[in-house]
Design a protein around this motif. Structure first.
Motif, PDB file in Angstrom:
ATOM      1  N   VAL A   1       0.458  -1.173   0.518  1.00  0.00           N
ATOM      2  CA  VAL A   1       0.093   0.301  -0.214  1.00  0.00           C
ATOM      3  C   VAL A   1       0.549   1.155   0.114  1.00  0.00           C
ATOM      4  O   VAL A   1       0.490   2.320  -0.170  1.00  0.00           O
ATOM      5  CB  VAL A   1      -0.831  -0.186   1.567  1.00  0.00           C
TER       6      VAL A   1
ATOM      7  N   LYS B   1      -2.504  -2.330  -4.299  1.00  0.00           N
ATOM      8  CA  LYS B   1      -2.570  -2.413  -3.353  1.00  0.00           C
ATOM      9  C   LYS B   1      -3.224  -1.674  -2.818  1.00  0.00           C
ATOM     10  O   LYS B   1      -3.108  -0.512  -1.712  1.00  0.00           O
ATOM     11  CB  LYS B   1      -1.478  -3.217  -2.661  1.00  0.00           C
ATOM     12  N   GLY B   2      -4.472  -2.227  -2.487  1.00  0.00           N
ATOM     13  CA  GLY B   2      -5.171  -1.183  -1.509  1.00  0.00           C
ATOM     14  C   GLY B   2      -5.987  -0.190  -2.219  1.00  0.00           C
ATOM     15  O   GLY B   2      -7.149   0.677  -1.916  1.00  0.00           O
TER      16      GLY B   2
ATOM     17  N   ASP C   1      -8.917  -3.640  -5.425  1.00  0.00           N
ATOM     18  CA  ASP C   1      -8.883  -4.077  -3.892  1.00  0.00           C
ATOM     19  C   ASP C   1     -11.120  -4.479  -4.281  1.00  0.00           C
ATOM     20  O   ASP C   1     -11.493  -5.429  -3.506  1.00  0.00           O
ATOM     21  CB  ASP C   1      -8.558  -3.866  -2.807  1.00  0.00           C
TER      22      ASP C   1
ATOM     23  N   TYR D   1      -2.891   6.461   2.976  1.00  0.00           N
ATOM     24  CA  TYR D   1      -2.267   5.018   3.694  1.00  0.00           C
ATOM     25  C   TYR D   1      -3.583   4.525   4.749  1.00  0.00           C
ATOM     26  O   TYR D   1      -3.450   2.940   4.183  1.00  0.00           O
ATOM     27  CB  TYR D   1      -1.194   5.148   4.121  1.00  0.00           C
TER      28      TYR D   1
ATOM     29  N   HIS E   1      -6.878   4.669   4.172  1.00  0.00           N
ATOM     30  CA  HIS E   1      -7.896   4.021   3.919  1.00  0.00           C
ATOM     31  C   HIS E   1      -7.561   3.197   3.011  1.00  0.00           C
ATOM     32  O   HIS E   1      -8.269   1.932   3.051  1.00  0.00           O
ATOM     33  CB  HIS E   1      -8.767   4.935   3.235  1.00  0.00           C
ATOM     34  N   THR E   2      -6.340   3.053   2.649  1.00  0.00           N
ATOM     35  CA  THR E   2      -6.519   1.690   1.626  1.00  0.00           C
ATOM     36  C   THR E   2      -6.198   0.519   1.828  1.00  0.00           C
ATOM     37  O   THR E   2      -6.146  -0.453   2.344  1.00  0.00           O
ATOM     38  CB  THR E   2      -5.345   2.087   0.180  1.00  0.00           C
ATOM     39  N   MET E   3      -5.012   0.888   3.557  1.00  0.00           N
ATOM     40  CA  MET E   3      -4.386  -0.563   4.521  1.00  0.00           C
ATOM     41  C   MET E   3      -5.794  -0.929   4.761  1.00  0.00           C
ATOM     42  O   MET E   3      -6.647  -2.032   4.867  1.00  0.00           O
ATOM     43  CB  MET E   3      -3.601   0.176   5.486  1.00  0.00           C
TER      44      MET E   3
ATOM     45  N   LEU F   1      -9.167  -0.636   3.716  1.00  0.00           N
ATOM     46  CA  LEU F   1      -9.811  -1.165   2.772  1.00  0.00           C
ATOM     47  C   LEU F   1      -9.928  -3.035   2.080  1.00  0.00           C
ATOM     48  O   LEU F   1      -9.582  -3.352   1.888  1.00  0.00           O
ATOM     49  CB  LEU F   1      -9.949  -0.515   1.657  1.00  0.00           C
ATOM     50  N   HIS F   2      -7.964  -2.508   1.647  1.00  0.00           N
ATOM     51  CA  HIS F   2      -7.277  -4.685   1.964  1.00  0.00           C
ATOM     52  C   HIS F   2      -7.647  -5.501   2.675  1.00  0.00           C
ATOM     53  O   HIS F   2      -7.837  -6.638   2.085  1.00  0.00           O
ATOM     54  CB  HIS F   2      -5.757  -3.953   1.213  1.00  0.00           C
ATOM     55  N   ASP F   3      -7.027  -4.931   4.513  1.00  0.00           N
ATOM     56  CA  ASP F   3      -7.536  -5.815   4.782  1.00  0.00           C
ATOM     57  C   ASP F   3      -8.560  -6.437   4.700  1.00  0.00           C
ATOM     58  O   ASP F   3      -9.583  -7.183   4.777  1.00  0.00           O
ATOM     59  CB  ASP F   3      -6.942  -4.881   5.926  1.00  0.00           C
TER      60      ASP F   3
END
Length: 909
Positions: free
Chosen positions: A216, A227-228, A232, A322, A324-326, A328-330
Motif C-alpha cells: 500500500v 494494493k489497497g 480490491d 494509507y 484508507h487503502t490499508m 480497504l485492502h485488509d
C-alpha cells in the motif's frame, strides 16, 4: 465492417470506414460535445465546492447514459424500415465500471450491443453509428457486438469476460433480449464453480500487485490497481456477486455476510478514492490514476490541510490515503477469505468441539482464535493477549483475521500502562528472541494495535510517510520490514549469515530495528529522539544495564556504520581505530552490521546491493581485527614478497593473452620498484589482479598518450574504468573523468584516486551503467574510453559532451522542494587529508560541478566516496592544498560558500 473480436472488450480508436455521418448526425456530435463539456465543467465546480465523489461518478454516469440512449434511439429512427425492424431485436448494455455506475470524468466506456441471434447487417450499421459517435466525443471505447449465445460461451472460457458480464446493466433497446441473457447468465454462472472463480480472481489480483505495487505504501500509487486501490473493492464485489448474488456493499451487509462496521469503513475508503480520482481526472483533463506528487500537493490543499511545524500537508494527506487503502485492502481480503470453500474434512471436524489450547485458545481451519465464551477473559488480560501472539509464533499458525479485528477495536481504548508488566515484557522478549516468524508476529501485533501498547511510539508513526525518493515505505512498514530482512539473513550462506547466527541476543537486534526510525516526524534529529525512545523502552522492559547500553547505542548510532563504510576511507587506520573505539566490542559490532544491512535493505527494492554489502563487510572485518589485536592490515616483508609473486604470476598470464606487445620483462625487482611508487593504502586495499592490470598498463604508458583500462565485476554488477596517465601536464583529471561519465549517463559509485611518487595517476571509477543489465557491450566500453581520452587531450570538452548527449536528469524534486546544500569540513578523521562532505540535490552532472569547484579552489582530490542521503547526493572528497591538509580555519568558509554557489548556479541553469 467490424470484426468479430476474440475477447469481450477491445479498447480502440476509430478506424476509417465508408460510413459517413449526415449533417444531422454531425449536429448531434457537436451538440453532445457541448453537453459533455458543460457537464464536466459543472461537476468539477461541484467537486471543488464539496460534492462527494459518489455524486460526481453517479451524475457523470447519468450524463453518459442520457447521451448514449439518445444517440441509440436517433440511429434507429434514421434507419430504413427494414433495418429498424432488425435493430428492434437488440439492446445496448453497459459493462465493467460503466456497468457498476462508477464512471469517472474521463474513464473508458465499456459497452456491448447484445443481439437475440445472428448479427444482421443492420445491427452492424448500428454499431458504426453508435461507437463512431463516442469516438468523436473523445471517449476511449471498449466495445463488442455479441449474440446472447456468443456472450454466454465467451463467459465460460474467458475470466475477464465473465467478470465484465456479471456487471451488465441495461441501457436501451429490447429489454426482453437483455432479460433473457441476464437470466441465462445467472443460472449458468452465479453460484457455480465459485471456489475456482475466487481463486482465479485472486491470482489475477496478485499479478496486478506485482505490476502496480505489492505494498500500500508506495510513493506514487495507482489508486485503481495498486494494493489497497479500487480494484480490491471490485474484487470484493465480484466475489459477493458470484457467491451470494449480492452486487453492492449494502446488499452484502443486508445479507449478513459483511459486518456493518467493515461496510462503513469500506464505503468511507471508496468515497475517499472516488473523490481523489475525480479530482485527478479533472486536473489532467484525461484518465489519470497515478497519484503523482503534484496531485498529492493539490489534493492536500483541496482537503484543507496545512503544513505543520514537523509534518507537511502533503504528508498528512498521504497518511490519510494509507489509512484508507490499508483498511480497504485488509477488509476486502478478509471478506474474500471467509467466502472460500471449506474442505469436507474441515466441515466434518467443525461439528466436534476443538480442544482448548492452554485453556483459552483454539485452532480452527488452520487459524488460531479465541472461542466466544473465552473472549471476555482474554480481552481483559494483557498477559493472555500477548500469549496468543506468542502461541501463534510457536505453532506457526496465523491468528484468525476476525480475531485480529476484534482486538484492534478493543485495544484502542485500553491504557498502555496495563501492558507494562514483567510477564508481558518477558513474553514480548521471547517473541523478539525467536529465530522464526518474528516479523510476521510483530506485523500481526501491529495490525491488532497491540505493538503500540508495548512500544507507544509506534502509534505515532503508523502510516507516517518518509517523503523522499530514498525511502519507499512508511516508517512503521519500514521498521517491520527491517526485522524481516534481518531474519532472512539467517539463510545467507556467506559472512552475513554467519554473523547473524553468532549474535547472542537477537531480541536486542530485532528491538533496535523496531525502534531505530521511530524518532521520525519530530523537529529534533530522529536519532536523538530514538535514543530517548530506546531508554524508555529499556525501562519498561526491565533490561539490564549492559542491555540498555547496547539498545541505546544501536538506535542512536544506527547510521554510523553506513556513513563510515560509504563516506570514509576504510583502509585508513585512524578511521578504523575511531570506529572501533565507538563500537567497543565484537558483539555490538555483529549486531551493528546486521542492523545496518537490514535497515538499508528495508528502504526499498535494490537499495541494498553487492557493492554496499562488500564495503560494510570490509569495514566489519577491519574492525573485528582491531578488537582481536591485529589492527587494520599493514604490509610486512612477508606480505610484500607474497604480493610481488602473486602480481608477477598474474602479469605472466595476462601478457601471454592480451598484452604481447610488452617487450621488456617484468621481473620481481621491477614489480617491487613499481609498488614502492604507490601509497601504502593502494598496496593494502587493491587486489593483486587489479595491481597486475595497472602495472601492465604503466609498462606501456607514454607521457603523451593516456590509457584507460576496464573491468566488469559480475558479482557487483559494476564496471571499473581506470585512467592511467602522467598527471603533471593534465590538471583536473578527476573533474574531467566525472564529467565524461556523467555526460554519458553513468552513475559513479566510488572513486579511488592515486598519484604515485613519479607523477603517474591511477584513477579508478566504479560505475553502474543504467542502459544495460549485466556487462555493457564492447561498443559502449569503447565509446566511454575514447571520450575520456579525447577530453583529457583537449579534443573535446565536457560541456560539449553534455550538450550533444543530453539525458533526462536523474533526480527529481519532491513536494518538499529543494533541500539545503550542505558542505561539511572534517580535519580530524584523517592525518593526511582534509575531508570535505557535500550534500546536494542530485542531478546529472552534480559530481562534475562539485569537482570543478574544488579544482577551481586549488585543491587536489586524492580520494572520493560517492553516495546518497535521502534525496541528495552525498559526495565525500579527501583533498589537500599544496600537498598539505587545509590548516587555515578561515579558508573553510570560503570553500563552503564556493561549493554551495556552484551547486545553486547549476540547479538554476
Amino acid at each position: 465492417m467490424f470484426s468479430t473480436y476474440e475477447g469481450l472488450m477491445i479498447v480502440s480508436e476509430p478506424v476509417h470506414t465508408k460510413y459517413i455521418l449526415d449533417s444531422s448526425a454531425e449536429s448531434d456530435t457537436l451538440s453532445d460535445q457541448a453537453v459533455i463539456q458543460e457537464g464536466r465543467q459543472g461537476l468539477r465546480a461541484r467537486l471543488m465546492e464539496g460534492a462527494t465523489g459518489a455524486e460526481v461518478v453517479e451524475r457523470f454516469t447519468d450524463l453518459v447514459d442520457d447521451r448514449l440512449i439518445s444517440r441509440y434511439r436517433s440511429v434507429v429512427q434514421r434507419a430504413g424500415q427494414a433495418s429498424a425492424v432488425d435493430m428492434q431485436q437488440c439492446c445496448l448494455v453497459a459493462v465493467g465500471g460503466y456497468g457498476r455506475r462508477e464512471l469517472a470524468p474521463y474513464s473508458d466506456i465499456d459497452v456491448m450491443i447484445l443481439t437475440e441471434a445472428s448479427q444482421a447487417e443492420a445491427v452492424t450499421e448500428l454499431t458504426k453509428g453508435l461507437f463512431h459517435h463516442l469516438w468523436d466525443l473523445g471517449f476511449q471505447v471498449g466495445h463488442s457486438l455479441r449474440s446472447i449465445a456468443e456472450a454466454l460461451i465467451l463467459a465460460d472460457s474467458d475470466l475477464s469476460a465473465r467478470t465484465a458480464l456479471m456487471e451488465s446493466r441495461f441501457l436501451v433497446g429490447n429489454a426482453n433480449v437483455f432479460q433473457d441473457f441476464h437470466n441465462r447468465f445467472v443460472r449458468r454462472n452465479l453460484g457455480k464453480k465459485v471456489t475456482q472463480f475466487i481463486q482465479q480472481k485472486l491470482e489475477e489480483r496478485q499479478r496486478e500487485y506485482a505490476k502496480f505495487g505489492e505494498t500500500v505504501f508506495l510513493l506514487e500509487p495507482n489508486i485503481k490497481k495498486s494494493k489497497g486501490g479500487l480494484r480490491d473493492l471490485h474484487l470484493l464485489q465480484w466475489v459477493g456477486m458470484a457467491k451470494y448474488q449480492a452486487a453492492t456493499i449494502l446488499e452484502l451487509t443486508n445479507c449478513g455476510v459483511l459486518v456493518r462496521q467493515d461496510a462503513m469503513a469500506i464505503q468511507e475508503a471508496r468515497e475517499f478514492l472516488w473523490r481523489i480520482r475525480c479530482f485527478m481526472h479533472f486536473e489532467a483533463g484525461r484518465a489519470q490514476d497515478i497519484l503523482t506528487f503534484d496531485d498529492q500537493e493539490r489534493l492536500a490543499a483541496h482537503f484543507g490541510m496545512a503544513d505543520q511545524p514537523h509534518l507537511l500537508a502533503v504528508e498528512q494527506f498521504m497518511q490519510q490515503y494509507y489509512r484508507h487503502t490499508m483498511g480497504l485492502h485488509d477488509r476486502c481480503m478478509r471478506f474474500v477469505d471467509r467466502t472460500r470453500e471449506i474442505s469436507w474434512w474441515k466441515r466434518f471436524t467443525a461439528n466436534f468441539p476443538s480442544s482448548l489450547i492452554e485453556g483459552y485458545f483454539i485452532e480452527t481451519e488452520g487459524r488460531l482464535t479465541v472461542p466466544s465464551e473465552k473472549m471476555t477473559q482474554v480481552l481483559g488480560n494483557p498477559e493472555l493477549l500477548i500469549r496468543l501472539f506468542r502461541l501463534s509464533q510457536e505453532r506457526g499458525v496465523p491468528i484468525h483475521s476476525q480475531t485480529i479485528d476484534e482486538l484492534h477495536y478493543y485495544l484502542e481504548d485500553i491504557p498502555n500502562e496495563q501492558f507494562h508488566t514483567p510477564i508481558v515484557s518477558k513474553v514480548f522478549r521471547e517473541i523478539l528472541s525467536d529465530t522464526g516468524r518474528v516479523a510476521d508476529t510483530l506485523t500481526a501485533m501491529h495490525r491488532a494495535k497491540l505493538l503500540e501498547k508495548l512500544v507507544p511510539s509506534f502509534a505515532r508513526v503508523r502510516g507516517l510517510m518518509q517523503f523522499n525518493q530514498y525511502h519507499k515505505y512508511t516508517v512503521d512498514e519500514h521498521s517491520l520490514l527491517a526485522v524481516r530482512q534481518a531474519e532472512l539473513l539467517a539463510k545467507d550462506e556467506g559472512t552475513l549469515g554467519r554473523v547473524y547466527a553468532d549474535i547472542k541476543q537477537k531480541d536486542l537486534l530485532h528491538l533496535a530495528l523496531l525502534l531505530h526510525d521511530l524518532g521520525k516526524g519530530k523537529s529534533e534529529d530522529h536519532s536523538e529522539v530514538g535514543k530517548v525512545i530506546a531508554q524508555k523502552t529499556s525501562e519498561r522492559l526491565g533490561l539490564t544495564n549492559s542491555e540498555r547500553h547496547m539498545l541505546e547505542f544501536l538506535v542512536h548510532k544506527h547510521l554510523l556504520m553506513a556513513h563510515t563504510a560509504f563516506r570514509r576511507d576504510i583502509h585508513d587506520a585512524k578511521i578504523i581505530q575511531k570506529f572501533a573505539q565507538t563500537v567497543k566490542d565484537s558483539e555490538t559490532l555483529r549486531q551493528f552490521l546486521i542492523l545496518t544491512v537490514a535497515d538499508i535493505s528495508a528502504v526499498g527494492p535494490d537499495v541494498m546491493n553487492k557493492w554496499k554489502e562488500t564495503l560494510l563487510i570490509e569495514l566489519f572485518d577491519h574492525t573485528d581485527n582491531t578488537f582481536s589485536g591485529n589492527g587494520i592490515s599493514q604490509q610486512d616483508d612477508h606480505d610484500e614478497q607474497r604480493q610481488i609473486q602473486e602480481v608477477l604470476s598474474l602479469v605472466s598470464q595476462t601478457q601471454g593473452q592480451e598484452h604481447q606487445n610488452v617487450d621488456e620483462k617484468m621481473d620481481d625487482r621491477w614489480v617491487q620498484e613499481q609498488l614502492a611508487q604507490f601509497p601504502i593504502r593502494y598496496r593494502v586495499g587493491t587486489t593483486s589482479d587489479r595491481i597486475a592490470m595497472h602495472l601492465i598498463a604503466i609498462k606501456q604508458l607514454s607521457r603523451d598518450v593516456p590509457l584507460v583500462e576496464t573491468k566488469f565485476y559480475e558479482d557487483l554488477n559494476v564496471t571499473e574504468y581506470t585512467l592511467i596517465a602522467y598527471g603533471g601536464n593534465r590538471p583536473g583529471i578527476f573533474m574531467n573523468m566525472t564529467g565524461v561519465l556523467a555526460a554519458l549517463g553513468l552513475a559513479v559509485l566510488d572513486a579511488q584516486i592515486v598519484t604515485r611518487k613519479d607523477g603517474i595517476v591511477v584513477d579508478s571509477f566504479s560505475v553502474k551503467d543504467p542502459d544495460y543489465e549485466g556487462p555493457p557491450p564492447p561498443r559502449r566500453i569503447e565509446r566511454v574510453c575514447q571520450t575520456i581520452i579525447q577530453v583529457l587531450n583537449a579534443e573535446q570538452s565536457v560541456d560539449q559532451i553534455f550538450e550533444s548527449g543530453k539525458r533526462m536528469a536523474f533526480g527529481r524534486l519532491y513536494p518538499t522542494g529543494r533541500n539545503k546544500t550542505e558542505v561539511k569540513i572534517d580535519n580530524e578523521s584523517s592525518d593526511r587529508y582534509t575531508i570535505i562532505e557535500v550534500f546536494a540535490d542530485d542531478k546529472q552532472g552534480i559530481l562534475f560541478v562539485i569537482a570543478r569547484a574544488l579544482v577551481g579552489l586549488g585543491l587536489s582530490i586524492h580520494s572520493a566516496r560517492i553516495g546518497t542521503r535521502l534525496d541528495q547526493a552525498a559526495d565525500v572528497f579527501y583533498v589537500t592544498a599544496n600537498n598539505e591538509k587545509i590548516q587555515d580555519p578561515e579558508a573553510y568558509g570560503h570553500i563552503q560558500e564556493t561549493i554551495k554557489q556552484a551547486v545553486e548556479n547549476f540547479w538554476s541553469e
